[in-house]
Write a protein that holds these residues in place. Structure first.
Motif, PDB file in Angstrom:
ATOM      1  N   VAL A  42       0.856  -1.175   0.000  1.00  0.00           N
ATOM      2  CA  VAL A  42       0.000   0.000   0.000  1.00  0.00           C
ATOM      3  C   VAL A  42       0.901   1.237   0.000  1.00  0.00           C
ATOM      4  N   TYR A  43       0.542   2.235  -0.825  1.00  0.00           N
ATOM      5  CA  TYR A  43       1.334   3.452  -0.971  1.00  0.00           C
ATOM      6  C   TYR A  43       0.468   4.693  -0.790  1.00  0.00           C
ATOM      7  N   TYR A  52      -3.960  10.276  -2.365  1.00  0.00           N
ATOM      8  CA  TYR A  52      -4.746   9.056  -2.256  1.00  0.00           C
ATOM      9  C   TYR A  52      -3.868   7.895  -1.819  1.00  0.00           C
ATOM     10  N   THR A  53      -4.522   6.809  -1.422  1.00  0.00           N
ATOM     11  CA  THR A  53      -3.846   5.585  -1.025  1.00  0.00           C
ATOM     12  C   THR A  53      -4.052   4.558  -2.123  1.00  0.00           C
ATOM     13  N   ALA A  54      -2.958   4.014  -2.651  1.00  0.00           N
ATOM     14  CA  ALA A  54      -3.005   3.011  -3.721  1.00  0.00           C
ATOM     15  C   ALA A  54      -2.693   1.632  -3.146  1.00  0.00           C
ATOM     16  N   ARG A  55      -3.549   0.655  -3.471  1.00  0.00           N
ATOM     17  CA  ARG A  55      -3.386  -0.724  -2.985  1.00  0.00           C
ATOM     18  C   ARG A  55      -3.185  -1.664  -4.165  1.00  0.00           C
ATOM     19  N   GLY A  59      -2.934 -10.912  -7.492  1.00  0.00           N
ATOM     20  CA  GLY A  59      -3.601 -11.238  -8.747  1.00  0.00           C
ATOM     21  C   GLY A  59      -3.696 -10.095  -9.729  1.00  0.00           C
ATOM     22  N   GLY A  60      -3.156  -8.924  -9.386  1.00  0.00           N
ATOM     23  CA  GLY A  60      -3.108  -7.821 -10.334  1.00  0.00           C
ATOM     24  C   GLY A  60      -4.217  -6.790 -10.211  1.00  0.00           C
ATOM     25  N   ALA A  61      -5.036  -6.841  -9.164  1.00  0.00           N
ATOM     26  CA  ALA A  61      -6.086  -5.833  -8.985  1.00  0.00           C
ATOM     27  C   ALA A  61      -5.492  -4.592  -8.313  1.00  0.00           C
ATOM     28  N   TYR A  62      -5.905  -3.428  -8.801  1.00  0.00           N
ATOM     29  CA  TYR A  62      -5.476  -2.141  -8.259  1.00  0.00           C
ATOM     30  C   TYR A  62      -6.701  -1.437  -7.685  1.00  0.00           C
ATOM     31  N   LEU A  63      -6.554  -0.861  -6.492  1.00  0.00           N
ATOM     32  CA  LEU A  63      -7.616  -0.079  -5.859  1.00  0.00           C
ATOM     33  C   LEU A  63      -6.994   1.163  -5.252  1.00  0.00           C
ATOM     34  N   ASP A  64      -7.740   2.261  -5.259  1.00  0.00           N
ATOM     35  CA  ASP A  64      -7.299   3.411  -4.476  1.00  0.00           C
ATOM     36  C   ASP A  64      -8.524   4.085  -3.874  1.00  0.00           C
ATOM     37  N   ASP A  65      -8.300   5.056  -3.021  1.00  0.00           N
ATOM     38  CA  ASP A  65      -9.424   5.662  -2.318  1.00  0.00           C
ATOM     39  C   ASP A  65      -9.899   6.969  -2.958  1.00  0.00           C
ATOM     40  N   ARG A  66      -9.678   7.146  -4.269  1.00  0.00           N
ATOM     41  CA  ARG A  66     -10.219   8.330  -4.962  1.00  0.00           C
ATOM     42  C   ARG A  66     -11.697   8.205  -5.269  1.00  0.00           C
ATOM     43  N   PRO A  67     -12.388   7.210  -5.515  1.00  0.00           N
ATOM     44  CA  PRO A  67     -12.040   5.796  -5.691  1.00  0.00           C
ATOM     45  C   PRO A  67     -11.843   5.461  -7.166  1.00  0.00           C
ATOM     46  N   ARG A  68     -10.758   4.767  -7.442  1.00  0.00           N
ATOM     47  CA  ARG A  68     -10.460   4.264  -8.789  1.00  0.00           C
ATOM     48  C   ARG A  68     -10.045   2.810  -8.658  1.00  0.00           C
ATOM     49  N   THR A  69     -10.288   2.049  -9.690  1.00  0.00           N
ATOM     50  CA  THR A  69      -9.873   0.650  -9.746  1.00  0.00           C
ATOM     51  C   THR A  69      -9.064   0.451 -11.010  1.00  0.00           C
ATOM     52  N   GLY A  70      -8.482  -0.726 -11.133  1.00  0.00           N
ATOM     53  CA  GLY A  70      -7.714  -1.014 -12.331  1.00  0.00           C
ATOM     54  C   GLY A  70      -6.957  -2.313 -12.195  1.00  0.00           C
ATOM     55  N   ARG A  71      -5.933  -2.448 -13.014  1.00  0.00           N
ATOM     56  CA  ARG A  71      -5.082  -3.634 -13.042  1.00  0.00           C
ATOM     57  C   ARG A  71      -3.639  -3.180 -13.002  1.00  0.00           C
ATOM     58  N   TRP A  72      -2.782  -4.035 -12.457  1.00  0.00           N
ATOM     59  CA  TRP A  72      -1.351  -3.765 -12.471  1.00  0.00           C
ATOM     60  C   TRP A  72      -0.608  -4.997 -12.964  1.00  0.00           C
ATOM     61  N   GLN A  73       0.559  -4.766 -13.545  1.00  0.00           N
ATOM     62  CA  GLN A  73       1.458  -5.832 -13.990  1.00  0.00           C
ATOM     63  C   GLN A  73       2.868  -5.449 -13.598  1.00  0.00           C
ATOM     64  N   PRO A 119       4.687  15.689 -11.112  1.00  0.00           N
ATOM     65  CA  PRO A 119       5.401  15.127  -9.967  1.00  0.00           C
ATOM     66  C   PRO A 119       4.446  14.434  -8.982  1.00  0.00           C
ATOM     67  N   ALA A 120       4.935  13.357  -8.402  1.00  0.00           N
ATOM     68  CA  ALA A 120       4.197  12.634  -7.366  1.00  0.00           C
ATOM     69  C   ALA A 120       5.176  12.210  -6.295  1.00  0.00           C
ATOM     70  N   HIS A 121       4.725  12.302  -5.068  1.00  0.00           N
ATOM     71  CA  HIS A 121       5.517  11.860  -3.913  1.00  0.00           C
ATOM     72  C   HIS A 121       4.922  10.521  -3.481  1.00  0.00           C
ATOM     73  N   ILE A 122       5.704   9.443  -3.555  1.00  0.00           N
ATOM     74  CA  ILE A 122       5.244   8.086  -3.273  1.00  0.00           C
ATOM     75  C   ILE A 122       5.870   7.610  -1.963  1.00  0.00           C
ATOM     76  N   THR A 123       5.035   7.175  -1.013  1.00  0.00           N
ATOM     77  CA  THR A 123       5.516   6.649   0.267  1.00  0.00           C
ATOM     78  C   THR A 123       4.869   5.296   0.499  1.00  0.00           C
ATOM     79  N   ARG A 124       5.690   4.302   0.776  1.00  0.00           N
ATOM     80  CA  ARG A 124       5.126   2.975   1.115  1.00  0.00           C
ATOM     81  C   ARG A 124       4.636   3.022   2.552  1.00  0.00           C
ATOM     82  N   ILE A 125       3.348   2.653   2.763  1.00  0.00           N
ATOM     83  CA  ILE A 125       2.786   2.697   4.111  1.00  0.00           C
ATOM     84  C   ILE A 125       2.402   1.310   4.625  1.00  0.00           C
ATOM     85  N   GLN A 126       2.463   0.309   3.772  1.00  0.00           N
ATOM     86  CA  GLN A 126       2.163  -1.061   4.221  1.00  0.00           C
ATOM     87  C   GLN A 126       2.774  -2.059   3.276  1.00  0.00           C
TER      88      GLN A 126
END
Length: 126
Positions: A42-43, A52-55, A59-73, A119-126
């Motif tokens: 989680v970032y 926002y928080t990105a999870r 299995g490749g599912a992406y979720l964030d609290d904007r709320p947006r969904t998607g896929r990751w590889q 620019p984006a500031h990315i922090t790992r939180i979990q």
């Protein structure tokens, strides 16, 4: 003398085998660490427009609290995210970023996490 030579020769082979095995294990561990990727992590993402928080679900599912969904590889070097559309004001987009393996609490700045390359500031939180 022959027995002594055989013992030394066999010991040398055993040492060489042990050294080669240790090197192989270290290389495998390093490759495995590189291949870990974002799964289960989680970032916190801060951009000029939003925060926002990105999870990254297994299995490749992406979720964030904007709320947006998607896929990751993840291919071992590059993380690609396909973020689904959230209405006409926020269309679908895909971004790919060189992988940065962060420990919890570590951060970095990136221009690869936003659709516009801002620019984006990315922090790992979990």
């Amino acid at each position: 003398m022959t027995l002594f030579y055989r013992v030394i020769r066999q010991s040398g082979r055993a040492c060489a085998w042990a050294l080669a095995s240790a090197c192989l294990m270290l290389a495998c561990n390093a490759a495995q660490a590189q291949m870990t990727g974002p799964e289960g992590r989680v970032y916190d993402v801060r951009t000029e427009q939003e925060r926002y928080t990105a999870r990254f679900q297994p299995g490749g599912a992406y979720l964030d609290d904007r709320p947006r969904t998607g896929r990751w590889q993840f291919d071992g070097r590059t993380l690609c995210m396909l973020i689904a559309a959230a209405g006409p004001q926020a269309p679908e987009y895909e971004v790919c970023t060189p992988w940065r393996d962060l420990e919890i609490g570590e951060s970095y700045e990136s221009r690869y996490w936003t659709a516009q390359g801002g620019p984006a500031h990315i922090t790992r939180i979990q």
